[in-house]
Design a protein around this motif. Structure first.
Motif, short mmCIF file in Angstrom:
data_model
loop_
_atom_site.label_atom_id
_atom_site.label_comp_id
_atom_site.label_asym_id
_atom_site.label_seq_id
_atom_site.Cartn_x
_atom_site.Cartn_y
_atom_site.Cartn_z
N ILE A 61 27.56 22.43 57.54
CA ILE A 61 28.20 22.40 58.86
C ILE A 61 29.38 21.42 58.84
CG2 ILE A 61 27.87 21.76 61.27
CD1 ILE A 61 24.92 22.72 60.90
N LEU A 62 29.16 20.27 58.27
CA LEU A 62 30.23 19.27 58.17
C LEU A 62 31.40 19.80 57.34
CD1 LEU A 62 31.21 16.37 58.73
CD2 LEU A 62 30.07 15.71 56.61
N ALA A 63 31.10 20.43 56.21
CA ALA A 63 32.16 20.96 55.34
C ALA A 63 32.97 22.04 56.06
CB ALA A 63 31.55 21.53 54.06
N SER A 64 32.32 22.82 56.90
CA SER A 64 33.03 23.87 57.63
C SER A 64 34.04 23.28 58.61
CB SER A 64 32.03 24.74 58.39
OG SER A 64 31.20 25.42 57.48
N PHE A 65 33.72 22.12 59.17
CA PHE A 65 34.63 21.52 60.14
C PHE A 65 35.67 20.61 59.48
CE2 PHE A 65 31.14 22.73 63.01
CZ PHE A 65 31.89 23.55 63.84
N LEU A 66 35.58 20.41 58.18
CA LEU A 66 36.61 19.66 57.46
C LEU A 66 37.70 20.60 56.94
CD1 LEU A 66 34.45 17.11 55.46
CD2 LEU A 66 35.92 16.67 57.42
N ASN A 67 37.84 21.74 57.57
CA ASN A 67 38.77 22.78 57.17
C ASN A 67 40.22 22.33 57.21
OD1 ASN A 67 39.71 25.42 56.62
ND2 ASN A 67 40.03 25.73 58.79
N PHE A 68 40.54 21.36 58.01
CA PHE A 68 41.93 20.99 58.23
C PHE A 68 42.50 20.08 57.15
CE2 PHE A 68 39.91 21.77 62.33
CZ PHE A 68 40.65 22.89 62.70
N PHE A 69 41.67 19.63 56.23
CA PHE A 69 42.10 18.73 55.16
C PHE A 69 41.87 19.43 53.82
CE2 PHE A 69 40.15 16.34 58.66
CZ PHE A 69 41.28 15.70 59.14
N PRO A 70 42.92 20.01 53.20
CA PRO A 70 42.76 20.89 52.05
C PRO A 70 41.94 20.32 50.89
CG PRO A 70 44.99 20.99 52.85
CD PRO A 70 44.31 19.91 53.63
N ILE A 71 42.24 19.14 50.41
CA ILE A 71 41.52 18.61 49.25
C ILE A 71 40.09 18.22 49.65
CG2 ILE A 71 41.47 16.78 47.52
CD1 ILE A 71 43.72 18.82 47.13
N ILE A 72 39.96 17.60 50.80
CA ILE A 72 38.63 17.19 51.28
C ILE A 72 37.75 18.41 51.51
CG2 ILE A 72 37.41 16.05 53.18
CD1 ILE A 72 39.85 14.20 53.42
N ARG A 73 38.36 19.51 51.98
CA ARG A 73 37.61 20.75 52.21
C ARG A 73 36.95 21.24 50.93
NH1 ARG A 73 41.51 25.44 53.93
NH2 ARG A 73 42.74 23.71 53.28
N LEU A 74 37.70 21.26 49.84
CA LEU A 74 37.16 21.74 48.56
C LEU A 74 36.08 20.81 48.03
CD1 LEU A 74 40.50 22.86 46.90
CD2 LEU A 74 38.82 24.28 48.09
#
Length: 95
Positions: A61-74
């Motif tokens: 759930i947390l990873a899904s909402f970190l969508n706006f930060f490209p490197i952090i998302r991956l």
């Protein structure tokens, strides 16, 4: 049944952790990650009701909402995939 659901969650997270797929999904289809967050919330509910580990679903759930930060998302999707595979291997009845 829960092990299959966790395997599917792991597959989704691993797919999104690959830079080319994660970037395409995150930038061109942002609502997809909201659907994945709902998926993880459903898995969280099922896991909690069966007294199974829930950390992988919470991180999903947390990873899904970190969508706006490209490197952090991956990185977040990769960490979530690793946690999910450990949950699948270590939890009783999850083989």
């Amino acid at each position: 049944m829960l092990s299959r659901i966790k395997w599917l969650s792991f597959s989704i997270e691993l797919f999104l952790a690959v830079p080319i797929f994660g970037n395409i999904a995150g930038e061109s289809i942002p609502f997809l990650l909201c659907l994945i967050a709902l998926w993880h919330a459903s898995v969280l509910y099922i896991s909690r009701s069966e007294d199974q580990p829930i950390l992988g679903s919470l991180l999903g759930i947390l990873a899904s909402f970190l969508n706006f930060f490209p490197i952090i998302r991956l990185i977040a999707h990769a960490i979530t995939a690793i946690v999910l595979i450990f949950e699948i291997q270590k939890a009783p009845g999850m083989e």
